[in-house]
Structure formats: structure tokens, C-alpha cells
Design an enzyme around this catalytic site. Structure first.
Site, PDB file in Angstrom:
ATOM      1  N   ARG A  88       2.491   0.868  -6.221  1.00  0.00           N
ATOM      2  CA  ARG A  88       2.756  -0.030  -5.093  1.00  0.00           C
ATOM      3  C   ARG A  88       1.562  -0.888  -4.725  1.00  0.00           C
ATOM      4  NH1 ARG A  88       7.262   1.583  -1.677  1.00  0.00           N
ATOM      5  NH2 ARG A  88       6.306   0.177  -0.207  1.00  0.00           N
TER       6      ARG A  88
ATOM      7  N   TRP B  20      -3.756  -2.022  -1.067  1.00  0.00           N
ATOM      8  CA  TRP B  20      -3.690  -3.353  -1.679  1.00  0.00           C
ATOM      9  C   TRP B  20      -4.158  -4.277  -0.565  1.00  0.00           C
ATOM     10  CZ3 TRP B  20      -1.088  -8.037  -1.065  1.00  0.00           C
ATOM     11  CH2 TRP B  20      -0.996  -8.851  -2.187  1.00  0.00           C
TER      12      TRP B  20
ATOM     13  N   GLU C 223      12.545 -16.690 -15.276  1.00  0.00           N
ATOM     14  CA  GLU C 223      12.220 -15.266 -15.283  1.00  0.00           C
ATOM     15  C   GLU C 223      11.313 -14.924 -16.475  1.00  0.00           C
ATOM     16  OE1 GLU C 223      12.171 -13.004 -13.321  1.00  0.00           O
ATOM     17  OE2 GLU C 223      12.188 -11.139 -14.412  1.00  0.00           O
TER      18      GLU C 223
ATOM     19  N   LYS D  46       3.934  -3.647  -6.133  1.00  0.00           N
ATOM     20  CA  LYS D  46       5.346  -3.541  -6.465  1.00  0.00           C
ATOM     21  C   LYS D  46       6.240  -4.101  -5.370  1.00  0.00           C
ATOM     22  CE  LYS D  46       8.957  -2.298  -8.784  1.00  0.00           C
ATOM     23  NZ  LYS D  46       9.381  -3.302  -9.778  1.00  0.00           N
TER      24      LYS D  46
ATOM     25  N   CYS E  98       0.857  -1.169   0.000  1.00  0.00           N
ATOM     26  CA  CYS E  98       0.000   0.000   0.000  1.00  0.00           C
ATOM     27  C   CYS E  98       0.902   1.231   0.000  1.00  0.00           C
ATOM     28  CB  CYS E  98      -0.862   0.019   1.249  1.00  0.00           C
ATOM     29  SG  CYS E  98      -1.745  -1.513   1.536  1.00  0.00           S
TER      30      CYS E  98
ATOM     31  N   ASN F   6       0.068   1.010   6.510  1.00  0.00           N
ATOM     32  CA  ASN F   6       0.599  -0.089   5.698  1.00  0.00           C
ATOM     33  C   ASN F   6       1.056  -1.171   6.658  1.00  0.00           C
ATOM     34  OD1 ASN F   6       0.296   1.489   3.473  1.00  0.00           O
ATOM     35  ND2 ASN F   6       2.475   1.837   3.116  1.00  0.00           N
ATOM     36  N   GLY F   7       0.841  -2.423   6.300  1.00  0.00           N
ATOM     37  CA  GLY F   7       1.302  -3.525   7.151  1.00  0.00           C
ATOM     38  C   GLY F   7       0.139  -4.305   7.716  1.00  0.00           C
TER      39      GLY F   7
ATOM     40  N   GLU G 216       2.830 -12.712 -15.111  1.00  0.00           N
ATOM     41  CA  GLU G 216       2.393 -11.660 -14.190  1.00  0.00           C
ATOM     42  C   GLU G 216       1.723 -10.473 -14.884  1.00  0.00           C
ATOM     43  OE1 GLU G 216       5.392  -9.598 -11.894  1.00  0.00           O
ATOM     44  OE2 GLU G 216       6.864  -9.947 -13.444  1.00  0.00           O
TER      45      GLU G 216
ATOM     46  N   LYS H 250       7.653 -13.258 -16.027  1.00  0.00           N
ATOM     47  CA  LYS H 250       7.277 -11.990 -16.680  1.00  0.00           C
ATOM     48  C   LYS H 250       5.991 -12.172 -17.464  1.00  0.00           C
ATOM     49  CE  LYS H 250       9.017  -9.604 -15.000  1.00  0.00           C
ATOM     50  NZ  LYS H 250      10.000  -9.764 -14.001  1.00  0.00           N
TER      51      LYS H 250
ATOM     52  N   HIS I 231      10.551 -35.091 -17.658  1.00  0.00           N
ATOM     53  CA  HIS I 231      10.103 -35.758 -16.438  1.00  0.00           C
ATOM     54  C   HIS I 231       8.661 -35.418 -16.091  1.00  0.00           C
ATOM     55  CE1 HIS I 231      14.146 -37.263 -15.699  1.00  0.00           C
ATOM     56  NE2 HIS I 231      14.527 -36.105 -16.235  1.00  0.00           N
TER      57      HIS I 231
HETATM   58  C1  F6R Z   1       8.242  -9.621 -10.537  1.00  0.00           C
HETATM   59  C2  F6R Z   1       8.663  -8.894  -9.350  1.00  0.00           C
HETATM   60  C3  F6R Z   1       8.666  -9.608  -8.063  1.00  0.00           C
HETATM   61  C4  F6R Z   1       9.817  -9.117  -7.169  1.00  0.00           C
HETATM   62  C5  F6R Z   1       9.723  -9.740  -5.770  1.00  0.00           C
HETATM   63  C6  F6R Z   1      10.875  -9.305  -4.895  1.00  0.00           C
HETATM   64  O1  F6R Z   1       8.364  -8.854 -11.683  1.00  0.00           O
HETATM   65  O2  F6R Z   1       8.962  -7.742  -9.406  1.00  0.00           O
HETATM   66  O3  F6R Z   1       8.718 -10.996  -8.229  1.00  0.00           O
HETATM   67  O4  F6R Z   1      11.029  -9.444  -7.774  1.00  0.00           O
HETATM   68  O5  F6R Z   1       8.518  -9.373  -5.181  1.00  0.00           O
HETATM   69  O6  F6R Z   1      10.905  -7.919  -4.785  1.00  0.00           O
HETATM   70  P1  F6R Z   1      12.185  -7.141  -4.308  1.00  0.00           P
HETATM   71  O7  F6R Z   1      13.223  -7.309  -5.381  1.00  0.00           O
HETATM   72  O8  F6R Z   1      11.750  -5.733  -4.152  1.00  0.00           O
HETATM   73  O9  F6R Z   1      12.633  -7.771  -3.031  1.00  0.00           O
END
Ligand code: F6R
Length: 609
Positions: A27, A75, A482, A604, A2, A101-102, A489, A486, A505
Site C-alpha cells: 500500500r 507513503w 491502459e 496501491k 499508508c 493514514n490520511g 508505472e 502499465k 494531430h
Molecule cells: C494502476 C492503478 C491505479 C488505480 C487507481 C484507482 O495500475 O492501479 O491507476 O487504478 O489508483 O484505484 P482504485 O481502482 O482502487 O480506485
């Protein structure tokens, strides 16, 4: 997750809060709200959806006039996404309003206590419980009431509180969730992220855990929740507005993909000495001895950062010859890990605020490990709580899907590996050669970016398919993971990434006519094996999209689509091979009509467990 922004000063609060919320929207964004104290008392507006909806609502209400206020973009964690559950929340007696937040972990017990004392709750949230508790403990001084309430709760919080009875005061506090106080000229902006502050001031303090700030127009005071005065450390925010604005790009994600060459040049600047074959990392210098003698390295992270850490595992073993493990922070923190003497733990994180990564770091430190950070956000909690570390220096990452932070993390882990390797086994010549190659990487990424239109056309061919596989080997197994992350998500296409050999497998059963299978098939150590895997997919009707080395005719004979990347050493290849995968994910999301920068259900920075 949030976002919080609050303002006190001489200006009108509403436009400042709305502008701050827009900057924080990345965020988390399922609802938003604002509370402003005007001459008639507290005015509150909340709405489900994006900040733009809240803005419309405020327009309908004729706007709020007042020079002190707080705002939030939510969020959801506790309670569904409804207007009632959106912040700010209020108490029922003292005129308290709060953004949070939290998670307050003992909220149920506190709520029961407050209900027994006659408080009536309107929402399902833990935040309202905190508002009521502050109201219950309020005896004419908001700062004391907040301190007293925070002594009673467990969990994580960043909060800003105001009270109708003290209209010239804001109280902010944090534990486990970031919060900063921006110090302007007769005005203050409190926010969970510097991006909401820099338009007003670049002087700020980052609150520490259990710290409380009482802010008025005349100044501020910081103390602990036990009211012990704390001397604040004022820092300079190194973020300029241009970095957090879209410019001519339609989305932050594509902007950040295209920023990668410049970002990586910045990551490497001043850190490599080709003549001496040396990597210079000021942040690690005072721990060089411990690192040379290290017996084991544990890399820990989540999501994209974990994929970068997995590449780091290969790099550290390959170049520095140190036994290395890589693990989800969320697993590491709870599994009673064995930390022997000589264990170094490296936490990898863009935001530096990921709750699980932070907790894993605490766990490692408590068990005696040397804790290092590979972090992007300067001054973030992980950066502050590690013994030493190396910043990514890729600039702020706003797009929810991490791109430039990934390549930044891989680049920094390469530098860390070389820093150790050179002090352990690597010859100056070998090191100088690798440094020379590292310097070429940004230019090679630029060449891949020139293929953007072609990558868009390839993506278009398969975008209707709902199941994709991403396969790679060695250094490019994490790259495959990765690529899949990508794609899923932001385009909501189901995708799995795995080592190419693992396909046989089980997952091979998924392959049917036309299923897109993306192979990272550059000419690395396991090239021949990858070709075999491609044949296996082809013979079952799968459509192969290969990311291959420029001029590789063999791949053209077996793959339906080939995206060529410049030749690069195996250990540096993920920095280049990941770029087409980022672009494919981006184009798939755009073609499917999704909001690329704000994918559903995602935030984020994941600051709760
Ligand atoms: C995916 C993404 C997340 C972050 C993960 C860790 O695109 O951004 O999977 O990589 O939440 O976040 P950080 O790097 O901020 O610890």
C-alpha cells in the site's frame, strides 16, 4: 496508501506487527515504524525504506517484548521521507503514540495553537500535531482525549493511538480512510486492510466515519467522536491466506495476470443465464426500474479503473443505448456537474477507497443521482456508500499495477450493460449470443497467456527504448491508454496511449527510427483504419508491435512484431487484447531490474486527494 496495523492480546506484539506490515507494504513503502509498550514503557523503532530494514533495526536493538503495540508503513504526504517523519509519532507530555493514514487539513492552525501552549515539535508531519493535540487534551482517559481531539481537526484519518499511562488500551478511529478491527479470541488486530487481519481472525468490524473504538484485552466499545455509543456490525472476512500469498510466482503482478481466467470465471459465475439470454445481478435487481428508465449514465474513476470505465462508456452506449459519459473523479467532483433526474452515476474502483472516486460519489449523491459501485474490495467505503452495486469477485489484488481488477471491471461493466440492454432493446437471441461469447473469454485469455515467452522476447527487443506509443481505436482506445499506463508505472519508460487517429494531430512528430509503437489491431470495427495508421508509423521509421487476431496475414506484412490473440467480438476484445500489454509491461520492468510489485513513488490505494 499508508498501512496501519496494531495489536493487543496475549501474544508478543512485535512478530504480529511485522508480519502485518509486510502484508500491507504494497500500500505504500517509503518508511516504516513500530511502537510497543513493554514493562519499561514505550519502545519505538523507525526506519527509512522497506519493512525488512525495520526488521533489521529491531534485531540490532534486541527486539521489543510486549503484548500491545502499533505499526505503520508510510507513503509520504506531509514531510520528506526521513526516519524522523516516519510513524509512530509521539506527544511530548502524556506518553501518547499514534499511527495515522490520511491528512489533517487544519494541522497548521492546530500546530500554532499547540506551540503557543509550549509544545515542541520534532517533525514536519500533520500526524505529530494530532499526537500533541491528544496529549494536550489528555486528562486520564485516552478514549475521551482522542474523541476531543478529533472534534477539533478537519481532513481524513484512520488512526490508532496508545498511551503509556494506560498500557492495556488501544484507541482507533476513522474518517475517510479505511480501518478495521479484527476480533480474535482474547486478542484484537486493528488494520487498514483485511490482509493484515486474516492470519489471526476472520471476524471483523469496519469502522464508519467519525467512529472511535476503545479496545482492551477484555473487549471493545465503539462510539462516535461525540461519545454516542455505536452498535458494531461484525462481518466475516472472505479472504484466505492463500489468496494473498505469492505461491510459486516471483511477483504478485505476474501471479495476478495469470489468475485472470479463474478470476473472470468467478466474476461471471451465476450471473449469466445462456438459456434465457439474461444477466442476473442480485445487487442491481431492486433498482432495475430506475436503470431501465435512466436517461444518462456517468462513469467515474481514476487510473486503470478509469480506463475500464471508458470501455464501460462504449459498452453502455453500444449495447444498452443509454447516453453515457466517463470522467476522472478528480475533475467531476469539482466541476459543478449537472445531474438531471434519471442520471445514474457508477463509481468504478478496485480498492473502493480511492479518495477522489469517493468524493465524486458523494457529489453525485448530494445532487440526487442514483449511485452504483463497481468495486472489488468487499465492505470498502465506496461499496458501503453506494445505493447498489456489483462486486468484481476477482480476489485481492496486491500488485500495485492493477491487472485482474481491470479485466474484472470491464467484465462487470459488460454484465451491467447487458443487464440494462436486455431490459431495453436487446433481443434474447442477441443477449444469449453475447453471453455465450463471454463464457469463452477466460479460455481465450488462457491462450494469450501461453504466449508469455514470446511476449517476453518481443519486449526484450525494445526494452532499451525510452519512448513508446500505444494506439487503438474504438473499444481498444482505452486499452491503448491502459497499456501505456502499465508500462510507465512499473518500468519507468515514458509511454503515451491515445486513439490511433489522434497521432496525426501532433504525436506523430515523436516517431523516429525504431520507436516502438504498439497497435491494438484486432479485427474489430475499425480494422481498416488501424491498418492505415500502421502504414503511417512504418513510413516514418517506427517499429510496429501489433496485437492482432490469430491468423491475420495482412498484419504480418506491415508490422515488425505480431502478438496473436484469439478472435473475439469487438465489444469484448479489450478483455483479451489487454493481456499481452500487461505481460509486456511486466517483462519490461523485470528486464530493467525494477521492483515490479513496489514501483517507486506509487501506492496501491490512493486515499488522499
Ligand atoms: C494502476 C492503478 C491505479 C488505480 C487507481 C484507482 O495500475 O492501479 O491507476 O487504478 O489508483 O484505484 P482504485 O481502482 O482502487 O480506485
Amino acid at each position: 496508501m499508508c498501512g496501519i496495523v496494531a495489536y493487543i492480546g496475549a501474544g508478543q506484539a512485535q512478530p504480529i506487527l511485522l508480519e502485518g506490515l509486510k502484508r500491507l507494504e504494497y500500500r505504500g513503502y517509503d518508511s516504516a515504524g513500530v511502537a510497543i509498550l513493554d514493562s519499561a514503557g514505550l519502545r519505538v523503532a523507525r526506519s527509512v525504506g522497506r519493512v525488512a530494514k525495520l526488521e533489521e533495526k529491531l534485531e540490532d536493538l534486541g527486539g521489543f517484548r510486549g503484548t500491545v503495540g502499533l505499526a505503520h508503513t508510510r507513503w509520504a504526504t506531509h514531510g520528506s521521507v526521513t526516519e524522523t517523519n516516519a510513524h509512530p509519532h509521539r506527544d511530548d507530555r502524556a506518553g501518547i503514540s499514534i499511527v495515522h493514514n490520511g491528512i489533517i487539513e487544519n494541522y497548521a492552525a492546530v500546530k500554532k495553537y499547540l506551540q503557543e501552549r509550549g509544545h515542541r515539535f520534532q517533525t514536519e508531519t500533520d500526524t505529530e500535531v494530532l499526537a500533541m493535540l491528544i496529549g494536550e487534551l489528555y486528562e486520564g482517559d485516552l478514549e475521551s482525549a482522542v474523541q476531543a481531539a478529533l472534534r477539533e481537526v478537519t481532513g481524513a484519518y484512520a488512526i490508532v493511538v496508545m498511551c503509556e499511562r494506560e498500557p492495556d488500551v488501544l484507541v482507533a478511529a476513522r474518517k475517510g480512510s479505511p480501518l478495521m478491527l479484527g476480533i480474535g479470541n482474547g486478542e484484537y488486530v486493528v488494520a487498514s486492510d483485511p490482509s493484515a487481519i486474516v492470519a489471526h481472525t476472520t471476524q471483523a468490524i469496519a469502522l464508519d466515519d467519525y467512529n472511535v473504538a476503545r479496545i482492551s484485552r477484555d473487549g471493545f466499545r465503539t462510539s462516535t467522536i461525540d461519545n454516542v455509543e455505536v452498535t458494531p456490525k461484525v462481518m466475516q472476512l472472505e479472504l484466505d491466506l492463500e489468496q494473498i500469498e505469492l505461491g510459486d510466482y516471483p511477483h504478485y503482478m505476474i501471479k495476478e495476470i495469470f489468475e485472470q481466467p479463474a478470476a473472470l470465471r468467478n466474476t461471471m459465475r451465476g450471473r449469466m443465464d445462456t438459456n434465457e439470454g439474461k444477466v442476473v445481478l442480485g445487487g442491481l435487481d431492486s433498482f432495475a426500474k430506475e436503470l431501465v428508465r435512466a436517461r444518462k449514465i456517468i462513469l467515474t474513476a481514476q487510473g486503470t479503473a478509469l480506463h475500464a470505465a471508458m470501455i464501460g462508456e462504449y459498452l453502455l452506449e453500444d449495447l444498452a443505448k443509454i447516453p453515457c459519459e466517463c470522467e476522472y473523479a478528480s475533475e467531476f467532483r469539482y466541476r459543478n456537474p449537472i445531474i438531471d433526474e434519471g442520471t445514474v452515476v457508477i463509481a468504478v474502483s478496485q480498492s473502493g477507497e480511492t479518495a477522489d472516486t469517493l468524493a465524486a460519489l458523494h457529489e453525485a449523491k448530494d445532487r440526487g443521482a442514483l449511485a452504483l459501485g463497481v468495486v472489488n474490495s468487499v465492505g470498502s467505503t465506496i461499496a458501503r456508500e453506494t445505493d447498489a452495486g456489483v462486486y468484481l469477485r476477482v480476489g485481492p489484488e496486491i500488485g500495485v499495477a492493477s491487472t485482474k481488477a481491470f479485466t474484472g471491471q470491464v467484465a462487470v461493466l459488460t454484465l451491467v450493460s447487458m443487464f440494462m440492454a436486455r431490459r431495453r432493446f436487446m433481443s434474447p437471441e442477441a443477449s444469449a449470443r453475447l453471453i455465450g461469447e463471454m463464457e469463452q473469454i477466460p479460455g481465450k485469455i488462457e491462450k494469450v497467456l501461453e504466449l508469455d515467452d514470446e511476449i517476453n522476447r518481443v519486449t526484450e527487443k525494445y526494452v532499451e527504448r525510452n519512448n513508446w506509443l500505444f494506439l487503438g481505436r474504438g473499444y481498444n482506445y482505452p486499452t491503448a491508454m491502459e497499456g501505456a499506463l502499465k508500462l510507465k508505472e512499473i518500468s519507468y519508460i515514458h509511454a503515451e496511449g491515445m486513439p490511433a487517429a489522434e497521432m496525426k494531430h501532433g504525436p506523430i512528430a515523436l516517431i523516429d527510427e525504431g520507436m516502438p509503437v504498439v497497435f491494438i489491431a484486432n479485427q474489430g470495427n475499425q480494422y481498416e483504419k488501424v491498418i492505415n495508421n500502421i502504414e503511417e508509423v512504418r513510413s516514418r521509421g517506427g517499429h510496429v508491435i501489433a496485437v492482432a487476431t490469430e491468423g491475420d496475414e495482412r498484419i504480418r506484412a506491415v508490422a515488425q512484431d505480431v502478438i496473436e490473440v484469439p478472435e473475439v467480438s469487438d465489444c469484448l476484445s479489450p478483455l483479451v487484447t489487454v493481456v499481452p500489454l500487461q505481460l509486456m509491461a511486466y517483462h519490461a520492468a523485470v528486464l530493467r531490474g525494477h521492483d515490479v510489485d513496489k514501483p517507486r513513488n506509487l501506492a496501491k490505494s490512493v486515499t488522499v486527494e
